[in-house]
Design a protein around this motif. Structure first.
Motif, PDB file in Angstrom:
ATOM      1  N   LEU A  26       0.926  -1.197   0.141  1.00  0.00           N
ATOM      2  CA  LEU A  26       0.082   0.247   0.014  1.00  0.00           C
ATOM      3  C   LEU A  26       0.887   1.336   0.106  1.00  0.00           C
ATOM      4  O   LEU A  26       1.853   1.549   0.688  1.00  0.00           O
ATOM      5  CB  LEU A  26      -0.874   0.192   1.270  1.00  0.00           C
ATOM      6  N   ASN A  27       0.323   2.259  -0.905  1.00  0.00           N
ATOM      7  CA  ASN A  27       0.999   3.489  -0.656  1.00  0.00           C
ATOM      8  C   ASN A  27       0.703   4.206   0.525  1.00  0.00           C
ATOM      9  O   ASN A  27      -0.213   3.838   1.361  1.00  0.00           O
ATOM     10  CB  ASN A  27       1.003   4.179  -1.874  1.00  0.00           C
ATOM     11  N   ALA A  29      -0.732   7.109   1.183  1.00  0.00           N
ATOM     12  CA  ALA A  29      -1.919   7.905   1.082  1.00  0.00           C
ATOM     13  C   ALA A  29      -3.167   6.768   1.167  1.00  0.00           C
ATOM     14  O   ALA A  29      -4.201   7.127   2.147  1.00  0.00           O
ATOM     15  CB  ALA A  29      -2.367   8.558  -0.206  1.00  0.00           C
ATOM     16  N   GLU A  30      -3.008   5.774   0.753  1.00  0.00           N
ATOM     17  CA  GLU A  30      -3.893   4.751   1.014  1.00  0.00           C
ATOM     18  C   GLU A  30      -3.739   4.163   2.334  1.00  0.00           C
ATOM     19  O   GLU A  30      -5.029   3.717   3.038  1.00  0.00           O
ATOM     20  CB  GLU A  30      -3.865   3.457  -0.003  1.00  0.00           C
ATOM     21  N   ARG A  31      -3.034   3.928   2.963  1.00  0.00           N
ATOM     22  CA  ARG A  31      -2.814   3.562   4.473  1.00  0.00           C
ATOM     23  C   ARG A  31      -3.206   4.545   5.257  1.00  0.00           C
ATOM     24  O   ARG A  31      -3.977   3.899   6.189  1.00  0.00           O
ATOM     25  CB  ARG A  31      -1.125   3.247   4.552  1.00  0.00           C
ATOM     26  N   GLU A  32      -2.894   5.782   5.142  1.00  0.00           N
ATOM     27  CA  GLU A  32      -3.776   6.908   6.120  1.00  0.00           C
ATOM     28  C   GLU A  32      -5.031   6.607   5.870  1.00  0.00           C
ATOM     29  O   GLU A  32      -5.792   7.095   6.829  1.00  0.00           O
ATOM     30  CB  GLU A  32      -2.926   8.006   5.500  1.00  0.00           C
ATOM     31  N   ARG A  33      -5.671   6.491   4.655  1.00  0.00           N
ATOM     32  CA  ARG A  33      -7.197   6.504   4.489  1.00  0.00           C
ATOM     33  C   ARG A  33      -7.680   5.283   5.267  1.00  0.00           C
ATOM     34  O   ARG A  33      -8.741   5.736   6.117  1.00  0.00           O
ATOM     35  CB  ARG A  33      -7.597   6.364   3.047  1.00  0.00           C
ATOM     36  N   LEU A  34      -7.077   4.303   5.217  1.00  0.00           N
ATOM     37  CA  LEU A  34      -7.996   3.344   5.764  1.00  0.00           C
ATOM     38  C   LEU A  34      -7.714   3.178   7.438  1.00  0.00           C
ATOM     39  O   LEU A  34      -8.424   3.008   8.108  1.00  0.00           O
ATOM     40  CB  LEU A  34      -7.118   1.995   5.506  1.00  0.00           C
TER      41      LEU A  34
END
Length: 304
Positions: A26-27, A29-34
């Motif tokens: 995961l990049n 940004a995606e990790r922070e969104r989750l």
């Protein structure tokens, strides 16, 4: 090199290698969104929504619209606001007019009113009357000559009967009062003999009432046991069906269309009783329930 390892170790090593290779990194940004979504679910501030994959409906499996019909005995639930009256009601409600508008607290009131039983017809009332057994010897001892008709004098009552009926029909009258100058002048003798003579007119219904509440004697003359009180009837305590009786089956040709109101006691305040509005209502109720053609009143003597 993996061939030399034991079989169980080789499978475990391969599983770890496959997991590491198949995991998609995961990049940032995606990790922070989750992480933000998980924090929101944990705090309960909003409800998570998930997008389900679209599944195309198979129209062949759906039932046609005309085959689905709501049950007619169910209340329409589209509007259940306070004060709203449903347009469809359950089968247990017989009369929709019994539904009252909702009260202040929003609860609808439903009153079930039972229909009163219909009043018996005069024919049904006559059929329900009790009977007085006929004893020819007792009637003969008490000079009821129209019963056995052995005495030639009974013909005088037949003539009186015919003239009385003609006069009543001509004047459109129904009530006849029989009295005497003093006590023991034969008014009860005349009343009972005339009533039995009238009973042989099959098309007429006759009522005889013992209204001499100072000296009741009709029950004694007829040999009736356990008569009811005329005072109780006039005060509305007993009905016409409970008070009046007919003469039982007999070989003297006395008709069954004669109803007799007996009396078993002396009333100390007979005048006040007759002037009571309850007595007037009792007479009117008797005329309605029995619907007689002729009513004979055996009154007390005028000089008593």
């Amino acid at each position: 090199m993996c061939r030399d390892l034991p079989k169980g170790r080789r499978m475990s090593e391969n599983r770890r290698t496959f997991t590491r290779k198949s995991r998609v990194p995961l990049n940032r940004a995606e990790r922070e969104r989750l992480i933000a979504e998980l924090a929101t679910l944990k705090s309960g501030e909003e409800t998570a929504t998930f997008d389900l994959p679209h599944v195309e409906e198979n129209k062949d499996d759906a039932a046609p619209e005309d085959t689905i019909s709501p049950r007619p005995d169910r209340v329409d639930q589209t509007d259940l606001t306070p004060g709203h009256i449903p347009t469809a009601i359950d089968d247990t409600v017989d009369n929709p007019s019994d539904i009252k508008p909702a009260s202040d607290d929003g609860e609808a009131e439903l009153t079930a009113s039972a229909s009163p039983a219909p009043a018996p017809t005069p024919e049904q009332t006559w059929a329900s009357l009790g009977t007085i057994p006929i004893d020819p010897a007792h009637l003969e001892r008490n000079l009821i000559i129209t019963a056995g008709r052995h005495d030639p004098a009974h013909g005088a009552f037949d003539v009186l009967r015919t003239r009385l009926i003609e006069t009543l029909y001509e004047k459109d009258w129904k009530r006849v009062a029989i009295t005497s100058p003093t006590r023991d002048c034969g008014k009860t003798f005349t009343s009972v003999n005339l009533a039995i003579s009238l009973s042989r007119y099959e098309t007429n219904h006759t009522v005889l009432m013992d209204m001499d509440m100072r000296n009741p004697s009709v029950a004694k003359v007829l040999g009736a046991a356990d008569p009811t009180s005329m005072g109780d009837f006039l005060q509305g305590q007993i009905s016409a069906a409970q008070h009046f009786r007919r003469l039982g089956r007999n070989a003297l040709n006395i008709g069954s269309n004669l109803a007799i109101g007996l009396n078993d006691r002396v009333e100390p305040f007979a005048s006040e009783l007759l002037q009571d509005p309850l007595a007037d209502a009792a007479f009117a109720r008797m005329m309605e329930e029995l619907d007689p053609d002729v009513v004979l009143y055996d009154l007390p003597g005028a000089g008593v």
